[in-house]
Design a protein around this motif. Structure first.
Motif, PDB file in Angstrom:
ATOM      1  N   SER A  69     -63.068   0.006 -56.498  1.00 22.87           N
ATOM      2  CA  SER A  69     -64.034  -0.310 -57.542  1.00 22.87           C
ATOM      3  C   SER A  69     -63.961  -1.790 -57.921  1.00 22.87           C
ATOM      4  O   SER A  69     -63.511  -2.632 -57.136  1.00 22.87           O
ATOM      5  CB  SER A  69     -63.789   0.599 -58.744  1.00 22.87           C
ATOM      6  OG  SER A  69     -64.892   0.554 -59.609  1.00 22.87           O
ATOM      7  N   VAL A  70     -64.377  -2.092 -59.136  1.00 22.71           N
ATOM      8  CA  VAL A  70     -64.490  -3.499 -59.541  1.00 22.71           C
ATOM      9  C   VAL A  70     -63.381  -3.902 -60.505  1.00 22.71           C
ATOM     10  O   VAL A  70     -63.455  -4.962 -61.129  1.00 22.71           O
ATOM     11  CB  VAL A  70     -65.861  -3.760 -60.203  1.00 22.71           C
ATOM     12  CG1 VAL A  70     -66.980  -3.479 -59.209  1.00 22.71           C
ATOM     13  CG2 VAL A  70     -66.044  -2.909 -61.457  1.00 22.71           C
ATOM     14  N   GLY A  71     -62.341  -3.059 -60.635  1.00 23.98           N
ATOM     15  CA  GLY A  71     -61.260  -3.368 -61.566  1.00 23.98           C
ATOM     16  C   GLY A  71     -60.430  -4.551 -61.087  1.00 23.98           C
ATOM     17  O   GLY A  71     -60.510  -4.970 -59.922  1.00 23.98           O
ATOM     18  N   ASP A  72     -59.629  -5.068 -61.995  1.00 23.20           N
ATOM     19  CA  ASP A  72     -58.817  -6.247 -61.674  1.00 23.20           C
ATOM     20  C   ASP A  72     -57.768  -5.961 -60.607  1.00 23.20           C
ATOM     21  O   ASP A  72     -57.247  -6.871 -59.980  1.00 23.20           O
ATOM     22  CB  ASP A  72     -58.087  -6.725 -62.929  1.00 23.20           C
ATOM     23  CG  ASP A  72     -59.052  -7.327 -63.938  1.00 23.20           C
ATOM     24  OD1 ASP A  72     -60.264  -7.385 -63.619  1.00 23.20           O
ATOM     25  OD2 ASP A  72     -58.605  -7.722 -65.023  1.00 23.20           O
ATOM     26  N   TYR A  73     -57.407  -4.668 -60.437  1.00 26.24           N
ATOM     27  CA  TYR A  73     -56.316  -4.348 -59.515  1.00 26.24           C
ATOM     28  C   TYR A  73     -56.794  -3.546 -58.316  1.00 26.24           C
ATOM     29  O   TYR A  73     -56.037  -2.805 -57.720  1.00 26.24           O
ATOM     30  CB  TYR A  73     -55.232  -3.556 -60.260  1.00 26.24           C
ATOM     31  CG  TYR A  73     -54.742  -4.267 -61.502  1.00 26.24           C
ATOM     32  CD1 TYR A  73     -53.916  -5.390 -61.395  1.00 26.24           C
ATOM     33  CD2 TYR A  73     -55.115  -3.825 -62.767  1.00 26.24           C
ATOM     34  CE1 TYR A  73     -53.476  -6.043 -62.517  1.00 26.24           C
ATOM     35  CE2 TYR A  73     -54.664  -4.475 -63.906  1.00 26.24           C
ATOM     36  CZ  TYR A  73     -53.855  -5.586 -63.776  1.00 26.24           C
ATOM     37  OH  TYR A  73     -53.418  -6.243 -64.899  1.00 26.24           O
ATOM     38  N   ASP A  74     -58.048  -3.644 -57.979  1.00 25.92           N
ATOM     39  CA  ASP A  74     -58.576  -2.846 -56.879  1.00 25.92           C
ATOM     40  C   ASP A  74     -58.284  -3.518 -55.545  1.00 25.92           C
ATOM     41  O   ASP A  74     -59.100  -4.247 -54.990  1.00 25.92           O
ATOM     42  CB  ASP A  74     -60.067  -2.583 -57.091  1.00 25.92           C
ATOM     43  CG  ASP A  74     -60.293  -1.483 -58.131  1.00 25.92           C
ATOM     44  OD1 ASP A  74     -59.662  -0.413 -57.983  1.00 25.92           O
ATOM     45  OD2 ASP A  74     -61.060  -1.700 -59.066  1.00 25.92           O
ATOM     46  N   ALA A  75     -57.099  -3.216 -55.012  1.00 25.77           N
ATOM     47  CA  ALA A  75     -56.594  -3.936 -53.846  1.00 25.77           C
ATOM     48  C   ALA A  75     -57.404  -3.646 -52.592  1.00 25.77           C
ATOM     49  O   ALA A  75     -57.594  -4.516 -51.739  1.00 25.77           O
ATOM     50  CB  ALA A  75     -55.133  -3.571 -53.614  1.00 25.77           C
ATOM     51  N   MET A  76     -57.890  -2.419 -52.468  1.00 25.70           N
ATOM     52  CA  MET A  76     -58.665  -2.079 -51.273  1.00 25.70           C
ATOM     53  C   MET A  76     -59.963  -2.886 -51.262  1.00 25.70           C
ATOM     54  O   MET A  76     -60.373  -3.411 -50.220  1.00 25.70           O
ATOM     55  CB  MET A  76     -58.930  -0.576 -51.276  1.00 25.70           C
ATOM     56  CG  MET A  76     -59.361  -0.029 -49.937  1.00 25.70           C
ATOM     57  SD  MET A  76     -58.104  -0.209 -48.638  1.00 25.70           S
ATOM     58  CE  MET A  76     -59.186  -0.200 -47.191  1.00 25.70           C
ATOM     59  N   ALA A  77     -60.603  -2.971 -52.428  1.00 29.38           N
ATOM     60  CA  ALA A  77     -61.826  -3.774 -52.532  1.00 29.38           C
ATOM     61  C   ALA A  77     -61.528  -5.228 -52.161  1.00 29.38           C
ATOM     62  O   ALA A  77     -62.311  -5.896 -51.473  1.00 29.38           O
ATOM     63  CB  ALA A  77     -62.402  -3.682 -53.946  1.00 29.38           C
ATOM     64  N   GLU A  78     -60.393  -5.705 -52.606  1.00 24.81           N
ATOM     65  CA  GLU A  78     -60.000  -7.087 -52.321  1.00 24.81           C
ATOM     66  C   GLU A  78     -59.807  -7.291 -50.815  1.00 24.81           C
ATOM     67  O   GLU A  78     -60.270  -8.268 -50.230  1.00 24.81           O
ATOM     68  CB  GLU A  78     -58.701  -7.371 -53.086  1.00 24.81           C
ATOM     69  CG  GLU A  78     -58.307  -8.829 -53.136  1.00 24.81           C
ATOM     70  CD  GLU A  78     -56.983  -9.025 -53.891  1.00 24.81           C
ATOM     71  OE1 GLU A  78     -56.509  -8.063 -54.551  1.00 24.81           O
ATOM     72  OE2 GLU A  78     -56.420 -10.122 -53.781  1.00 24.81           O
ATOM     73  N   LEU A  79     -59.112  -6.334 -50.197  1.00 21.31           N
ATOM     74  CA  LEU A  79     -58.886  -6.424 -48.749  1.00 21.31           C
ATOM     75  C   LEU A  79     -60.228  -6.481 -48.006  1.00 21.31           C
ATOM     76  O   LEU A  79     -60.421  -7.299 -47.099  1.00 21.31           O
ATOM     77  CB  LEU A  79     -58.058  -5.219 -48.281  1.00 21.31           C
ATOM     78  CG  LEU A  79     -57.585  -5.198 -46.826  1.00 21.31           C
ATOM     79  CD1 LEU A  79     -56.284  -4.391 -46.721  1.00 21.31           C
ATOM     80  CD2 LEU A  79     -58.604  -4.632 -45.864  1.00 21.31           C
ATOM     81  N   LEU A  80     -61.167  -5.631 -48.413  1.00 22.82           N
ATOM     82  CA  LEU A  80     -62.457  -5.567 -47.712  1.00 22.82           C
ATOM     83  C   LEU A  80     -63.299  -6.819 -47.960  1.00 22.82           C
ATOM     84  O   LEU A  80     -64.064  -7.235 -47.088  1.00 22.82           O
ATOM     85  CB  LEU A  80     -63.222  -4.309 -48.145  1.00 22.82           C
ATOM     86  CG  LEU A  80     -62.539  -2.980 -47.790  1.00 22.82           C
ATOM     87  CD1 LEU A  80     -63.340  -1.806 -48.318  1.00 22.82           C
ATOM     88  CD2 LEU A  80     -62.320  -2.845 -46.291  1.00 22.82           C
ATOM     89  N   ARG A  81     -63.150  -7.414 -49.149  1.00 19.16           N
ATOM     90  CA  ARG A  81     -63.902  -8.642 -49.450  1.00 19.16           C
ATOM     91  C   ARG A  81     -63.570  -9.765 -48.479  1.00 19.16           C
ATOM     92  O   ARG A  81     -64.372 -10.657 -48.257  1.00 19.16           O
ATOM     93  CB  ARG A  81     -63.593  -9.132 -50.872  1.00 19.16           C
ATOM     94  CG  ARG A  81     -64.563  -8.638 -51.932  1.00 19.16           C
ATOM     95  CD  ARG A  81     -64.506  -9.479 -53.202  1.00 19.16           C
ATOM     96  NE  ARG A  81     -63.201  -9.474 -53.859  1.00 19.16           N
ATOM     97  CZ  ARG A  81     -62.784  -8.522 -54.693  1.00 19.16           C
ATOM     98  NH1 ARG A  81     -63.560  -7.490 -54.964  1.00 19.16           N
ATOM     99  NH2 ARG A  81     -61.586  -8.581 -55.243  1.00 19.16           N
ATOM    100  N   GLY A  82     -62.372  -9.696 -47.884  1.00 19.27           N
ATOM    101  CA  GLY A  82     -61.951 -10.749 -46.966  1.00 19.27           C
ATOM    102  C   GLY A  82     -62.568 -10.650 -45.580  1.00 19.27           C
ATOM    103  O   GLY A  82     -62.350 -11.516 -44.738  1.00 19.27           O
ATOM    104  N   LEU A  83     -63.330  -9.582 -45.323  1.00 25.34           N
ATOM    105  CA  LEU A  83     -63.853  -9.369 -43.973  1.00 25.34           C
ATOM    106  C   LEU A  83     -65.252  -9.938 -43.811  1.00 25.34           C
ATOM    107  O   LEU A  83     -66.004 -10.043 -44.773  1.00 25.34           O
ATOM    108  CB  LEU A  83     -63.911  -7.862 -43.676  1.00 25.34           C
ATOM    109  CG  LEU A  83     -62.593  -7.114 -43.692  1.00 25.34           C
ATOM    110  CD1 LEU A  83     -62.848  -5.623 -43.485  1.00 25.34           C
ATOM    111  CD2 LEU A  83     -61.659  -7.654 -42.616  1.00 25.34           C
ATOM    112  N   ALA A  84     -65.586 -10.235 -42.560  1.00 31.37           N
ATOM    113  CA  ALA A  84     -66.970 -10.603 -42.257  1.00 31.37           C
ATOM    114  C   ALA A  84     -67.855  -9.399 -42.527  1.00 31.37           C
ATOM    115  O   ALA A  84     -67.433  -8.258 -42.363  1.00 31.37           O
ATOM    116  CB  ALA A  84     -67.087 -11.008 -40.789  1.00 31.37           C
ATOM    117  N   SER A  85     -69.099  -9.650 -42.941  1.00 32.18           N
ATOM    118  CA  SER A  85     -69.994  -8.542 -43.257  1.00 32.18           C
ATOM    119  C   SER A  85     -70.718  -8.040 -42.030  1.00 32.18           C
ATOM    120  O   SER A  85     -70.942  -8.767 -41.060  1.00 32.18           O
ATOM    121  CB  SER A  85     -71.018  -8.978 -44.307  1.00 32.18           C
ATOM    122  OG  SER A  85     -70.413  -8.997 -45.561  1.00 32.18           O
TER     123      SER A  85
END
Lengths: 440, 440
Positions: free
Chosen positions: A275-291
């Protein structure tokens, strides 16, 4: 756990730069990334619930010989044309054929052969008269049968090849094998059956608040219930879960854990942290990928497939390829996790086992109560099916609007699909219901 | 194989002294003889598809604390009563609570706490405002939140115990455990789940004409396809088949084989040899037993329960107790074997695992074509279910009247029940359909 936010679409889009894809598009991207697993042979008696990996054909005509459908006398129908209880035809008995035995004599005019159910009907005979319409007799010092009813040609005889001709298809690749298939494949001598392997699926639960199931509760913490649920869902799809435990909301730990297991499995499923929480590590990991890009000529080994789906619950459900491995990042909220699994993971797992139509089976049912107000997202509402005395299927919505509610997860038969738009659905409306694949 | 004769009732009754019982009475006798098996514990992630052996209760309130439903700010709703985008309420931020973390400060008037999805809502707060309706700010040199919408008390907060109270029932004995149950049981710390053991069922195919599946065909012979089919059916009921191979139509061999395996299994299923043919060894074995009597005070360890059932196909289906063990003698005809299993063996296996309503699930559907003429027996016609766009379920009969036909066994979703009587059923009639327990 950090599950679903899911409100105020355009705000999220603007603020967090996550563009929602339609469910159908999300499914298309996941299926395109799924591929199929290798095949193996299993013993015939263990083939139920597996999916066939190649077409199987009839290895002989079936039945392999003209076969008696019941116990009685094999006759020439013409000899019985005038037979009745008061005027039986008297036929000399030339042979007795057990199932599995061989007919030694042909049935010629004026003769009959005693045959058991399943026996080969002797040459010359074209009908079987059931034992109950006959009597034993002696004629001219020889054993005879009194036939008390006229037989139609072909009566109680299954002709050779009636069901299958040598070489005709018996079961298709990707077919889910049932007990009926086991009978068919046994008939044609398939003692070992070629099936797709069970895909292996790594399951991680992410969230610093998660305790192992066996741990006592601590303040503010909860037990990881998603891993066991997802494991059971994976098994229902014919696949094999590999439980990898819980991970804290830390990017490095998450990245390392996924990389370690990746080569040993066919798919990775994570729950939580999307989700969009401050600690959403999976979201953070995915943000680092090419779309994902529909115009790229070949898929990159690592890329984001989507990180927002236009559905409720489960809008933050995400998917990616990581070093070529399909990763489905489901919501940590149990209800949203369940819906994300059924809509995305289950079709992918079926496709990996060759299922040519891997989407959930959809039926039409009538809603038995109103479903609230409109929604910008398609909603998937857990429902119990009820079959009325009038032949109509009703969908009873369960615990609408409470995606965190767990009790109704155990009861649901399907997911009622409530279209997006300004209005909800009303009692009596016909709606699509996606069936959950259950054994009851 | 010697399967079904099944015609001319009163003649058979007179000649072979086999009195037909109604299906319901046959089921009653089999269930009375079935008992339940012992229980065992399985790991939570393996409980799907098993049946619970005792009631499980909530080991804590659920949620265990007031829980934030989404990411945002925990507030006192009264502080936001006049808030709007143009007139936001400014609240001092006293704490940030991650899921799994502890709230250190209470939320008092004029303050708020940043909370993540799944976090414990701090003391004093009674609502959570989603992050998208807020903005960060600084007020009086301290960190503050601008709240742009009025909150209702209770908004986005799941109160402690909302779903379950400590000690309330979570799952009942005999319940079939689904992925949803796995989530519930995980939540309450049931790392090992008490379930009924899988009943062990010996499977024998009788018939001198039978070859093992791996054998080449020989004239007049066929392969044993029933054992694999019955094994798959047994597995669908959550039980474990013990395949015992084929037996010739010889009374002594049959009796000896059953006696040898009896102590190691919970039930014995045989196929074939139950009809009126000269070589029907199973029928012969059963003829030697004392008959069932509803008036006997205690059941004898060995007795015939019935050797004829008023149904088609499968009328020679028989059952007995042999040295206290339930023996179901199914027809050797694949279609009749299948129906006999679904009507008698499957309910018995479910009952042995504690299922409180072990009969097949029955639904009402509309016939999509006529089903022939009348029959003195109830008929069970394989059918495929079709869900129309109008919310109506249709039953499409498959291969009516050909109980030997195997192809349709693999396709059937249910058995349409056609009542006995002088007429068949017509297109559009509502009929009961017994659902086959399938994973799709």
């Amino acid at each position: 756990m950090a599950a679903e936010s899911g409100h105020g679409d355009h705000q999220i889009d603007g603020r967090f730069n996550r563009r929602a894809v339609l469910v159908e598009e999300a499914q298309r991207r996941v299926l395109a990334a799924a591929g199929t697993v290798a095949s193996e042979h299993v013993p015939l008696a263990e083939c139920g619930g597996r999916r066939l990996s190649r077409e199987l054909r009839a290895t002989c005509d079936w039945p392999p010989f003209a076969r008696a459908g019941l116990d009685g006398y094999a006759v020439r129908a013409a000899d019985t044309a005038l037979a009745s209880p008061s005027n039986p035809a008297t036929l000399r008995v030339v042979d007795t054929v057990a199932a599995g035995g061989l007919a030694l004599a042909a049935v010629e005019a004026g003769t009959a052969a005693r045959v058991m159910t399943g026996a080969a009907v002797p040459e010359g005979a074209d009908a079987v008269v059931m034992l109950e319409q006959t009597a034993e007799a002696v004629a001219g010092g020889e054993k005879a049968a009194l036939i008390k009813a006229a037989a139609r040609p072909g009566q109680n005889v299954a002709p050779r090849g009636e069901e299958f001709r040598l070489g005709s298809p018996v079961a298709a690749p990707g077919e889910l094998l049932t007990p009926g298939h086991a009978a068919l494949l046994g008939t044609f001598g398939y003692a070992a059956v070629p099936v797709y392997k069970r895909p292996r699926v790594a399951v991680f639960a992410t969230g610093s608040e998660l305790l192992p199931v066996e741990a006592p509760l601590a303040p503010g913490q909860i037990r990881d219930s998603n891993s066991a649920m997802v494991a059971a869902l994976i098994r229902e799809c014919g696949a094999e879960p590999v439980l990898c435990g819980t991970l804290p909301d830390e990017l490095a730990a998450l990245r390392e854990a996924l990389a370690r297991v990746s080569a040993a499995v066919d798919m990775i499923i994570t729950t939580g942290g999307v989700s969009v929480g401050d600690y959403d590590a999976m979201a953070e990991l995915l943000r680092g990928l090419a779309s994902y890009s529909s115009s790229s000529p070949a898929p990159a080994p690592s890329m984001l497939l989507f990180n927002r789906v236009s559905m409720r619950p489960g809008s933050p459900t995400s998917a990616a390829l990581l070093d070529g491995k399909l990763v489905l990042a489901l919501s940590g909220n149990p209800g949203a996790c369940f819906v994300g699994f059924e809509l995305l993971a289950a079709p992918a797992l079926r496709a990996m086992q060759g299922d040519p139509s891997p989407a959930a089976q959809a039926i039409i049912a009538r809603l038995s109560s109103d479903i609230g107000k409109g929604s910008p997202h398609v909603r998937y509402v857990r429902a119990k099916l009820r079959f009325g005395g009038d032949g109509i299927v009703y969908a009873d919505p369960l615990a609408f609007g409470k995606s965190s509610m767990m009790a109704s997860l155990a009861e649901a038969d399907g997911l009622a699909v409530i279209p997006s738009g300004s209005q909800g659905s009303k009692e009596g409306d016909v709606v699509q219901v996606l069936l959950l694949k259950r054994t009851c």
